[in-house]
Design a protein around this motif. Structure first.
Motif, PDB file in Angstrom:
ATOM      1  N   GLU A  29     104.759 162.972 -36.133  1.00 22.43           N
ATOM      2  CA  GLU A  29     105.285 163.047 -34.764  1.00 22.43           C
ATOM      3  C   GLU A  29     105.272 161.687 -34.075  1.00 22.43           C
ATOM      4  OE1 GLU A  29     107.314 164.322 -31.712  1.00 22.43           O
ATOM      5  OE2 GLU A  29     106.947 165.557 -33.467  1.00 22.43           O
ATOM      6  N   ASP A  30     104.235 160.865 -34.289  1.00 19.02           N
ATOM      7  CA  ASP A  30     104.211 159.550 -33.642  1.00 19.02           C
ATOM      8  C   ASP A  30     105.331 158.659 -34.181  1.00 19.02           C
ATOM      9  OD1 ASP A  30     102.842 159.432 -36.111  1.00 19.02           O
ATOM     10  OD2 ASP A  30     101.676 157.694 -35.477  1.00 19.02           O
ATOM     11  N   ALA A  31     105.600 158.757 -35.478  1.00 19.50           N
ATOM     12  CA  ALA A  31     106.703 157.990 -36.066  1.00 19.50           C
ATOM     13  C   ALA A  31     108.043 158.519 -35.553  1.00 19.50           C
ATOM     14  CB  ALA A  31     106.652 158.059 -37.583  1.00 19.50           C
ATOM     15  N   ARG A  32     108.135 159.833 -35.408  1.00 19.09           N
ATOM     16  CA  ARG A  32     109.356 160.459 -34.900  1.00 19.09           C
ATOM     17  C   ARG A  32     109.648 159.954 -33.478  1.00 19.09           C
ATOM     18  NH1 ARG A  32     110.823 164.987 -37.430  1.00 19.09           N
ATOM     19  NH2 ARG A  32     108.650 165.520 -37.817  1.00 19.09           N
ATOM     20  N   GLU A  33     108.598 159.860 -32.660  1.00 15.00           N
ATOM     21  CA  GLU A  33     108.768 159.380 -31.293  1.00 15.00           C
ATOM     22  C   GLU A  33     109.193 157.909 -31.287  1.00 15.00           C
ATOM     23  OE1 GLU A  33     109.305 159.348 -27.372  1.00 15.00           O
ATOM     24  OE2 GLU A  33     108.933 161.136 -28.582  1.00 15.00           O
ATOM     25  N   LEU A  34     108.632 157.117 -32.175  1.00 13.07           N
ATOM     26  CA  LEU A  34     109.019 155.710 -32.290  1.00 13.07           C
ATOM     27  C   LEU A  34     110.492 155.594 -32.696  1.00 13.07           C
ATOM     28  CD1 LEU A  34     108.113 152.759 -32.174  1.00 13.07           C
ATOM     29  CD2 LEU A  34     107.425 152.976 -34.568  1.00 13.07           C
ATOM     30  N   ILE A  35     110.920 156.434 -33.600  1.00 17.53           N
ATOM     31  CA  ILE A  35     112.329 156.447 -34.022  1.00 17.53           C
ATOM     32  C   ILE A  35     113.218 156.811 -32.835  1.00 17.53           C
ATOM     33  CG2 ILE A  35     114.036 157.646 -35.455  1.00 17.53           C
ATOM     34  CD1 ILE A  35     111.764 157.889 -37.589  1.00 17.53           C
ATOM     35  N   ARG A  36     112.828 157.816 -32.063  1.00 12.09           N
ATOM     36  CA  ARG A  36     113.606 158.207 -30.876  1.00 12.09           C
ATOM     37  C   ARG A  36     113.729 157.036 -29.906  1.00 12.09           C
ATOM     38  NH1 ARG A  36     110.003 162.945 -30.395  1.00 12.09           N
ATOM     39  NH2 ARG A  36     110.907 164.558 -31.680  1.00 12.09           N
TER      40      ARG A  36
END
Length: 96
Positions: free
Chosen positions: A53-60
């Motif tokens: 999820e933290d990587a997903r947020e960084l991608i967003r």
């Protein structure tokens, strides 16, 4: 420039970009494929089980920043193109 004038310019440019995008999609079937590919990839990233999820947020955040940068670049290029057009028309004597 004052804020109201800048807001009007931004609205006018957004409308022009939207119309140009629709024209491009009508004239170039490949643009529809490209847009669909981007949407599909975005959904795949969003739903990929291997991304934390933290990587997903960084991608967003990255995609949002990239999109904003791209919009700024498009606006700059559109305005510069208009300036260049006026300059060329002056140089060839069409306008003074």
């Amino acid at each position: 420039m004052d804020k109201k004038l800048m807001d009007l310019l931004d609205m006018a440019l957004a409308e022009r970009f939207g119309l140009a995008s629709m024209d491009m999609q009508k004239e170039n079937s490949e643009s529809d494929k490209s847009i669909k590919k981007l949407v599909d990839m975005s959904q795949e990233i969003e739903n990929h089980p291997g991304i934390r999820e933290d990587a997903r947020e960084l991608i967003r955040e990255f995609l949002l920043a990239d999109s904003e940068n791209n919009a700024d670049l498009q606006k700059y290029l559109y305005i510069q193109g208009a300036k260049d057009c006026v300059l060329i028309l002056r140089e060839i004597g069409v306008i003074k």
